[in-house]
Design an enzyme around this catalytic site. Structure first.
Site, PDB file in Angstrom:
ATOM      1  N   CYS A   1       0.838  -1.199   0.000  1.00  0.00           N
ATOM      2  CA  CYS A   1       0.000   0.000   0.000  1.00  0.00           C
ATOM      3  C   CYS A   1       0.877   1.254   0.000  1.00  0.00           C
ATOM      4  O   CYS A   1       1.871   1.326   0.709  1.00  0.00           O
ATOM      5  CB  CYS A   1      -0.951   0.090   1.177  1.00  0.00           C
TER       6      CYS A   1
ATOM      7  N   ARG B   1       4.231  -0.301  -4.635  1.00  0.00           N
ATOM      8  CA  ARG B   1       3.938  -0.840  -3.302  1.00  0.00           C
ATOM      9  C   ARG B   1       2.660  -1.678  -3.282  1.00  0.00           C
ATOM     10  O   ARG B   1       2.369  -2.369  -2.308  1.00  0.00           O
ATOM     11  CB  ARG B   1       3.797   0.301  -2.300  1.00  0.00           C
TER      12      ARG B   1
ATOM     13  N   TRP C   1      -2.494  -2.807  -1.672  1.00  0.00           N
ATOM     14  CA  TRP C   1      -2.135  -4.227  -1.758  1.00  0.00           C
ATOM     15  C   TRP C   1      -3.033  -4.908  -0.739  1.00  0.00           C
ATOM     16  O   TRP C   1      -2.887  -4.704   0.462  1.00  0.00           O
ATOM     17  CB  TRP C   1      -0.661  -4.429  -1.422  1.00  0.00           C
TER      18      TRP C   1
ATOM     19  N   ASN D   1      -1.972   1.979   5.476  1.00  0.00           N
ATOM     20  CA  ASN D   1      -1.044   0.932   5.053  1.00  0.00           C
ATOM     21  C   ASN D   1      -0.674   0.155   6.307  1.00  0.00           C
ATOM     22  O   ASN D   1      -0.162   0.744   7.256  1.00  0.00           O
ATOM     23  CB  ASN D   1       0.200   1.587   4.426  1.00  0.00           C
ATOM     24  N   GLY D   2      -0.964  -1.132   6.334  1.00  0.00           N
ATOM     25  CA  GLY D   2      -0.652  -1.931   7.517  1.00  0.00           C
ATOM     26  C   GLY D   2      -1.795  -2.875   7.820  1.00  0.00           C
ATOM     27  O   GLY D   2      -2.676  -3.100   6.991  1.00  0.00           O
TER      28      GLY D   2
ATOM     29  N   GLU E   1      17.968 -17.610  -6.621  1.00  0.00           N
ATOM     30  CA  GLU E   1      17.581 -16.272  -7.064  1.00  0.00           C
ATOM     31  C   GLU E   1      17.071 -16.292  -8.516  1.00  0.00           C
ATOM     32  O   GLU E   1      16.078 -15.636  -8.837  1.00  0.00           O
ATOM     33  CB  GLU E   1      18.774 -15.314  -6.896  1.00  0.00           C
TER      34      GLU E   1
ATOM     35  N   LYS F   1      13.341 -15.138  -9.600  1.00  0.00           N
ATOM     36  CA  LYS F   1      13.099 -14.090 -10.599  1.00  0.00           C
ATOM     37  C   LYS F   1      12.124 -14.604 -11.654  1.00  0.00           C
ATOM     38  O   LYS F   1      11.212 -13.907 -12.052  1.00  0.00           O
ATOM     39  CB  LYS F   1      14.392 -13.646 -11.300  1.00  0.00           C
TER      40      LYS F   1
ATOM     41  N   GLU G   1       8.453 -15.106 -10.198  1.00  0.00           N
ATOM     42  CA  GLU G   1       7.679 -13.936  -9.779  1.00  0.00           C
ATOM     43  C   GLU G   1       7.243 -13.050 -10.942  1.00  0.00           C
ATOM     44  O   GLU G   1       6.197 -12.419 -10.859  1.00  0.00           O
ATOM     45  CB  GLU G   1       8.383 -13.130  -8.694  1.00  0.00           C
TER      46      GLU G   1
ATOM     47  N   HIS H   1      18.330 -36.299  -5.330  1.00  0.00           N
ATOM     48  CA  HIS H   1      17.504 -36.747  -4.206  1.00  0.00           C
ATOM     49  C   HIS H   1      16.045 -36.345  -4.390  1.00  0.00           C
ATOM     50  O   HIS H   1      15.335 -36.135  -3.410  1.00  0.00           O
ATOM     51  CB  HIS H   1      18.069 -36.190  -2.898  1.00  0.00           C
TER      52      HIS H   1
ATOM     53  N   LYS I   1       6.294  -4.381  -3.653  1.00  0.00           N
ATOM     54  CA  LYS I   1       7.731  -4.193  -3.491  1.00  0.00           C
ATOM     55  C   LYS I   1       8.177  -4.250  -2.030  1.00  0.00           C
ATOM     56  O   LYS I   1       9.187  -4.837  -1.703  1.00  0.00           O
ATOM     57  CB  LYS I   1       8.096  -2.831  -4.088  1.00  0.00           C
TER      58      LYS I   1
HETATM   59  C1  F6R Z   1      12.145 -10.504  -5.044  1.00  0.00           C
HETATM   60  C2  F6R Z   1      12.001  -9.464  -4.055  1.00  0.00           C
HETATM   61  C3  F6R Z   1      11.610  -9.839  -2.680  1.00  0.00           C
HETATM   62  C4  F6R Z   1      12.369  -9.003  -1.659  1.00  0.00           C
HETATM   63  C5  F6R Z   1      11.836  -9.283  -0.259  1.00  0.00           C
HETATM   64  C6  F6R Z   1      12.619  -8.541   0.806  1.00  0.00           C
HETATM   65  O1  F6R Z   1      12.512 -10.013  -6.279  1.00  0.00           O
HETATM   66  O2  F6R Z   1      12.166  -8.306  -4.345  1.00  0.00           O
HETATM   67  O3  F6R Z   1      11.794 -11.189  -2.460  1.00  0.00           O
HETATM   68  O4  F6R Z   1      13.719  -9.309  -1.744  1.00  0.00           O
HETATM   69  O5  F6R Z   1      10.503  -8.904  -0.190  1.00  0.00           O
HETATM   70  O6  F6R Z   1      12.553  -7.175   0.619  1.00  0.00           O
HETATM   71  P1  F6R Z   1      13.601  -6.192   1.271  1.00  0.00           P
HETATM   72  O7  F6R Z   1      14.918  -6.476   0.686  1.00  0.00           O
HETATM   73  O8  F6R Z   1      13.084  -4.830   0.953  1.00  0.00           O
HETATM   74  O9  F6R Z   1      13.586  -6.470   2.755  1.00  0.00           O
END
Ligand code: F6R
Length: 609
Positions: free
Chosen positions: A2, A27, A73, A99-100, A482, A486, A489, A505, A604
């Protein structure tokens, strides 16, 4: 999670709110809404993106120089028009954005219902605005009602509120969800982060937990929700507006991928001490001795930041010789961790606001551990609450899928590793060797990214599949995680990352001619082992894409596609190897027509647990 924005000043508020919401849209983008005061209180809201809201707005009916806006969100209640913010009290005289999560909303709702209040949405936020109304009707002061309501609330909030009863005023408050207050010339902008503020002013105040602000056109007050005035320090926003614009790229993600030569340079700038073959990290000066004598390091993070932590574990153990544990912050905070006073706990976070990481950090502090941060956003909660830390200096990251923040985190971890290793066991010659590798890194990143076209050409190998496997070993096992993250997501393809040897395994059962397997196979001391793993996949008709070290011709006979990256010191190889994987996921998502910068269901900055 949010985005909230509010404006009080001499200008028309609506364009400022819409612009702010667009900046904050990363956000959350389930719905958007605005409320404006112009004698009357007008609320407009709509499920979907800010552009969907814009398409139904008639600006001539939405005039006013005081307003609030929200991009959602969803947590409580599905993302529809009704559940969109702002929410209002039952007389439609107070509007509030949030937001929260209000954890005790059900109990408050029940009490209010017994007092005759009716609710129209499924949100926790409506409960808060109705509670303000409840107190206002009893005490006759909006400020007291706002404070009383917040004191009843259990949970997290960044809120902004305005009312018909006080037509030139915004109330804002924070507990656990970020809130910044832009101090302009005769105008104020309150927002979830500085990206919605920088266009109007560079002067900013970051509210702390249980703090609030009252914004009138010509003055502002900051106090606690217990009514004690606090004089907050005004800080300077450290980034420029160009940094939060797409700058000619189709997507923020692509722009951020290509910024990496520069962001990695920035993460190292002024920190390499070539004379003494070591690293200087000013933010850790106060804890140098504790770091040198640390018995153990615990790294906390979520998602991509957790993956950076895993690479850090390999770096710090193998090069600096310090035992390291890496924990999901969300698990750590609830499992009664065993911590010693001489433990060092490092929280890694791009946003510095991730709720679980912040809570885990507080848990570590409660146990008396020394806490450090590797944080990107300057002035964020984690940066402020750790005992010491190192900023990763990647600049604002807007694309929901983290790219440049990850490589900057790895760069900072490598710097910390060298600093610790030099204090503990590494000789000057080895130090100089590693510093040379670090100095050469940005150019190698540039060189690797220049091959984006090649990656684009092989994206179709994955774009048409439902599953993909990413395999790596050692330093590059977390890179496999990672790469898989990527891909899933932003392209919604199911992908798994695994340590390559572990494949036997279980995951090997998935391999057939339809399964693309991405191997991260640099020419290091376990190269032969990973080649064996590649052969095992080939023997089962798996389609292999290999990320390999330049000059390794042997791998061409084993893999259908090879993407080369330049050779570097093994502990820096994750920084280069992850680049083609970022590009691969980007191009796969494009080919599948996915919204790269705003993937479904994600946000984000995860400020709810
Ligand atoms: C994936 C991604 C998330 C963040 C996670 C932690 O691409 O962006 O997995 O890495 O939400 O966020 P931060 O680093 O802001 O604590």
């Amino acid at each position: 999670m949010c985005g909230i924005v509010g404006y009080v000043g001499p200008k028309e508020a609506l364009p400022i709110l819409i612009n702010g919401l667009k900046r904050l849209e990363y956000r959350g983008y389930d719905s958007a809404g605005v409320a404006l005061l112009n004698g009357e209180l007008t609320i407009k809201k709509k499920a979907g993106k800010v552009s969907d809201l814009e398409s139904v707005l008639r600006p001539e009916t939405l005039q006013g120089t005081v307003g609030i806006g929200h991009t959602r969100w969803a947590t409580h209640g599905e993302p529809n028009d009704t559940n969109a913010h702002p929410h209002s009290d039952q007389r439609g005289e107070i509007a509030l954005i949030h937001n929260g999560v209000i954890e005790n909303y059900a109990a408050i709702k029940k009490t209010l219902e017994s007092e005759g209040y009716t609710f129209h949405t499924q949100t926790d936020t409506e409960v808060l605005v109705q509670l303000v109304r409840f107190f206002y009707d009893r005490v006759g002061s909006m400020e007291t009602a706002f404070r009383q309501a917040l004191k009843q609330v259990v949970g997290t909030y960044g809120v902004a509120m305005l009312s018909k009863m006080e037509p030139g005023r915004i109330y804002a408050a924070r507990n656990g969800s970020p809130l910044a207050l832009g101090i302009g010339d005769g105008e104020y902008v309150v927002a979830s982060d500085a990206s919605a503020i920088v266009q109007h002013t560079r002067q900013v105040i970051y509210l702390g937990d249980r703090e609030m602000a009252i914004l009138d056109r010509d003055r502002y007050v900051t106090k606690t929700i217990d009514d004690e005035v606090v004089n907050k320090q005004i800080e300077e926003i450290t980034f420029d507006i160009e940094q939060i614009e797409r700058g000619g790229y189709d997507h923020f993600m692509l722009k951020e991928i290509f910024e990496q030569p520069e962001t990695i340079r920035n993460a190292m700038r002024g920190r390499l001490n070539l004379e003494e073959s070591t690293v200087r990290l000013g933010g850790l000066r106060t804890v140098t001795n504790k770091l040198r004598d640390a018995r153990r390091i615990i790294i906390l993070g979520c998602g991509t930041s957790w993956h950076a932590g895993l690479v850090g574990e390999y770096m710090l153990e193998q090069i600096a010789g310090i035992p390291v544990e890496v924990e999901y912050a969300s698990e750590f905070r609830y499992r009664d961790p065993i911590l010693y006073k001489d433990d060092i706990v490092i929280a890694i976070s791009q946003s510095g606001e991730t709720a679980d990481t912040l809570a885990a950090l507080r848990e570590a502090k409660r146990h008396g551990a020394t806490t450090l941060g590797i944080v990107n956003v300057v002035g964020s909660s984690i940066a402020r609450e750790t005992d010491a830390g190192v900023y990763s200096h990647a600049g604002p990251e807007i694309g929901v899928a983290s790219t440049k923040a990850f490589t900057s985190q790895l760069t900072v971890l490598s710097l910390m590793t060298v600093m610790l290793a030099r204090m503990r066991r590494m000789g000057a010659a080895e130090g100089a060797h590693i510093l040379k590798a670090l100095t050469e890194l940005p150019e190698k990143v540039e060189y690797t990214l220049a091959r984006a076209e090649q990656v684009q050409k092989i994206a179709h190998e994955i774009a048409s599949t439902q599953n993909a496997l990413y395999l790596g070993r050692g330093y590059n096992f977390p890179v496999a995680l990672e790469g898989a993250l990527k891909l899933k997501e932003i392209s919604y393809i199911h992908a798994e990352g695994y340590p390559a040897a572990e494949m036997k395994h279980g995951p090997i059962a998935l391999i057939d001619a339809n399964m693309p397997v991405v191997f991260i196979a640099p020419k290091d001391d376990i190269y032969d082992k990973i080649v064996t793993n590649i052969q095992e996949v080939r023997a089962r008709s798996g389609r292999v894409i290999a990320i390999a070290t330049e000059g390794d011709t042997r791998i061409e006979s084993l893999a259908e596609h090879v993407i080369y990256v330049p050779e570097t010191h093994p502990f820096l190889s994750p920084i280069l190897n992850v680049l083609p994987l970022q590009l691969l996921s980007y191009y796969v998502a494009l080919q599948r027509g996915c919204n790269v910068d705003q993937p479904r269901n994600l946000a984000k900055s995860v400020t709810v647990e």
